[in-house]
Design an enzyme around this catalytic site. Structure first.
Site, mmCIF file in Angstrom:
data_model
loop_
_atom_site.group_PDB
_atom_site.id
_atom_site.type_symbol
_atom_site.label_atom_id
_atom_site.label_comp_id
_atom_site.label_asym_id
_atom_site.label_seq_id
_atom_site.Cartn_x
_atom_site.Cartn_y
_atom_site.Cartn_z
ATOM 1 N N CYS A 107 0.726 -1.073 0.060
ATOM 2 C CA CYS A 107 -0.060 -0.073 0.117
ATOM 3 C C CYS A 107 1.016 1.155 0.119
ATOM 4 O O CYS A 107 1.899 1.360 0.766
ATOM 5 C CB CYS A 107 -0.953 -0.077 1.243
ATOM 6 S SG CYS A 107 -1.767 1.455 1.210
ATOM 7 N N CYS A 110 35.934 -11.769 -8.026
ATOM 8 C CA CYS A 110 35.679 -12.360 -9.451
ATOM 9 C C CYS A 110 34.433 -12.137 -9.859
ATOM 10 O O CYS A 110 33.680 -11.500 -9.412
ATOM 11 C CB CYS A 110 35.955 -13.958 -9.303
ATOM 12 S SG CYS A 110 34.513 -14.778 -8.251
ATOM 13 N N CYS A 143 18.319 -13.170 -3.048
ATOM 14 C CA CYS A 143 17.606 -14.668 -3.083
ATOM 15 C C CYS A 143 18.807 -15.570 -3.155
ATOM 16 O O CYS A 143 18.377 -16.860 -3.192
ATOM 17 C CB CYS A 143 17.045 -14.523 -4.511
ATOM 18 S SG CYS A 143 18.082 -14.348 -6.044
ATOM 19 N N CYS A 168 27.894 -11.991 -18.289
ATOM 20 C CA CYS A 168 26.633 -12.174 -19.067
ATOM 21 C C CYS A 168 25.290 -12.255 -18.273
ATOM 22 O O CYS A 168 24.256 -12.652 -19.141
ATOM 23 C CB CYS A 168 26.908 -13.310 -19.971
ATOM 24 S SG CYS A 168 27.223 -14.703 -18.907
ATOM 25 N N CYS A 170 32.457 -16.044 -21.944
ATOM 26 C CA CYS A 170 32.930 -15.766 -20.569
ATOM 27 C C CYS A 170 34.075 -16.790 -20.173
ATOM 28 O O CYS A 170 34.357 -17.129 -19.028
ATOM 29 C CB CYS A 170 31.753 -16.011 -19.309
ATOM 30 S SG CYS A 170 30.496 -14.755 -19.603
#
Length: 449
Positions: A301, A407, A415, A423, A443
């Site tokens: 809301c 890295c 999550c 990518c 990659c």
């Protein structure tokens, strides 16, 4: 004390000594109750079939048979013990066959105490006697509910299928049923749920009674917790501290197994057992909020004093709060304006005009839209611009992630999903670096910039 009474007392004392947990003597008189738990073979399976589909469960414990008995005055020299045999997963006809066999055991041992031999038979030989072999099949009715079969054994040599209330209607069938056999199973009982619940309780009882090596402090302790998915075990003290730190940091989706590269997650019931009520309330609230935040059809809301979750209707920008009844636009978060376009949110022309305009122009815009709204829109525009230049969206939950070194294998804080910074591909949780070992991707060998 006569010989009969002495033999009865000795037998009851022996039963109490051998089956201290399962035997309960009657308050008055010479009788009692014995709960007989069967020794199941390893990997005993239960199958639920519905059409061409079936579900397979491995159980270690079946609910016990209950033997209630009274010893007559002339036992064991002349009369057999009076008894009632009850069970929640055997049919009336199966129990009748068992009662008949108990009588046969008594006839072979007249003059000697027999209760121990009865219990031994029920515990060790019952499944073979009823010809019950795994997997144990539980039929399903038209509503998809697991129910007991109405086909079962009449004698010990017949096929031993689990039954419900017996449906024999002939006089001959009625005569074959032993009144001492008490089947506590009805057709409206979900037998599968009962069996699985009992098995889970017994597994937990056995688990809690043993000591295990904790995978964190490496000490052998009683009182441990186990992740159900992976089976890793840790002591309650270490797990409580681990859960407490994660919950206080707001990382309620981070209660995963501490074992490296293991993604098993603790259940809410495990968390509740190991943290205080206050922390669990926070965990429950944050877990609900985190779940709602990840749902694409839920918004909060727009009123700051309310912020109740609101389910969005498809193909419309209108939302109605179920709590305060405030109707607002899901795009600009203002009072719903019908078909009129949202004029403020993400309006780059307006923000540029206000940011670079003269004092007179700024005063005009503030009078028209409100200074607070303009400042909010300007801050959001600058924030969006900064996020666009310095962050990327998680491919799983779309949360903005900033890379500050290291890295290119990223882990989303919201999550927990692993993804590639270059990518934005979702990476395998068990081996995220496999992505950079594939020569067919852009990659390849790009673990570091």
């Amino acid at each position: 004390m006569n010989a009969e009474l002495e033999a009865q007392e000795d037998e009851l004392l022996t039963l109490a000594s051998i089956y201290s947990q399962e035997f309960r003597r009657a308050v008055s008189g010479l009788g009692g109750e014995i709960r007989v738990t069967l020794d199941l073979p390893r990997d005993f399976r239960v199958i639920v079939k519905a059409g061409d589909k079936h579900r397979d469960y491995v159980i270690s414990f079946l609910p016990p048979l209950v033997l209630n008995f009274d010893l007559p005055l002339d036992y064991p020299s002349t009369s057999s013990p009076k008894f009632i045999l009850s069970c929640k997963w055997l049919s009336h006809s199966q129990l009748s066959a068992v009662c008949k066999h108990l009588d046969e055991i008594w006839e072979d041992t007249v003059g000697s105490v027999v209760l121990f031999y009865w219990v031994q038979f029920l515990r060790d030989d019952l499944l073979d006697f009823l010809n019950i072999r795994p997997p144990l099949e539980i039929p399903v009715n038209d509503q998809g509910q697991a129910t007991p079969s109405t086909e079962g054994s009449e004698t010990g040599d017949s096929q031993g299928a689990i039954e419900g209330s017996v449906v024999e209607t002939s006089d001959e069938a009625a005569v074959s049923l032993d009144p001492r056999a008490l089947s506590m199973l009805a057709t409206d009982i979900d037998l599968l749920v009962h069996l699985l619940d009992y098995d889970e309780r017994q597994r937990l009882r056995v688990f809690e009674g043993q000591a295990y090596d904790c995978g964190i402090c490496f000490m052998s302790k009683l009182g441990c917790s186990q992740y159900r998915e992976c089976g890793h075990i840790y002591c309650n003290e270490c797990m409580s501290e681990y859960f407490t730190v994660q919950i206080r940091d707001g990382n309620v989706r981070g209660l995963t197994c501490p074992e490296p590269e293991c993604s098993s997650t603790a259940t809410p019931s495990q968390v509740k057992q190991l943290v205080g009520e206050e922390l669990f309330t926070r965990y429950d609230r944050l877990l609900l909020q985190s779940t709602l935040d990840r749902m694409a059809d839920v918004i909060y809301c727009a009123r700051k004093a309310c912020v109740t979750p609101v389910v969005l209707e498809p193909d419309t920008a209108a939302a109605l709060c179920p709590s305060c009844r405030y109707a607002f636009c899901t795009i600009c978060r203002k009072t719903y304006h019908g078909t009129s376009n949202c004029k403020l949110r993400a309006n780059t022309l307006l923000t540029s005009d206000y940011a670079s305009g003269s004092e007179e122009r700024r005063m005009f815009l503030e009078k028209r839209y409100g200074k607070h709204i303009l400042n909010t829109v300007l801050e959001e525009s600058l924030s969006e611009g900064w996020k666009g230049q310095n962050s990327k969206e998680c491919p799983s939950c779309c949360a903005n992630i900033q890379k500050n070194g290291g890295c290119n294998k990223m882990a989303c804080f919201t999550c927990g999903q692993y993804f590639c910074w270059v990518c934005l591909s979702i990476l395998d949780k068990n081996n995220p670096y496999k992505h950079y070992e594939n020569p067919n991707t852009a990659c390849y060998n790009a673990t570091f910039d």
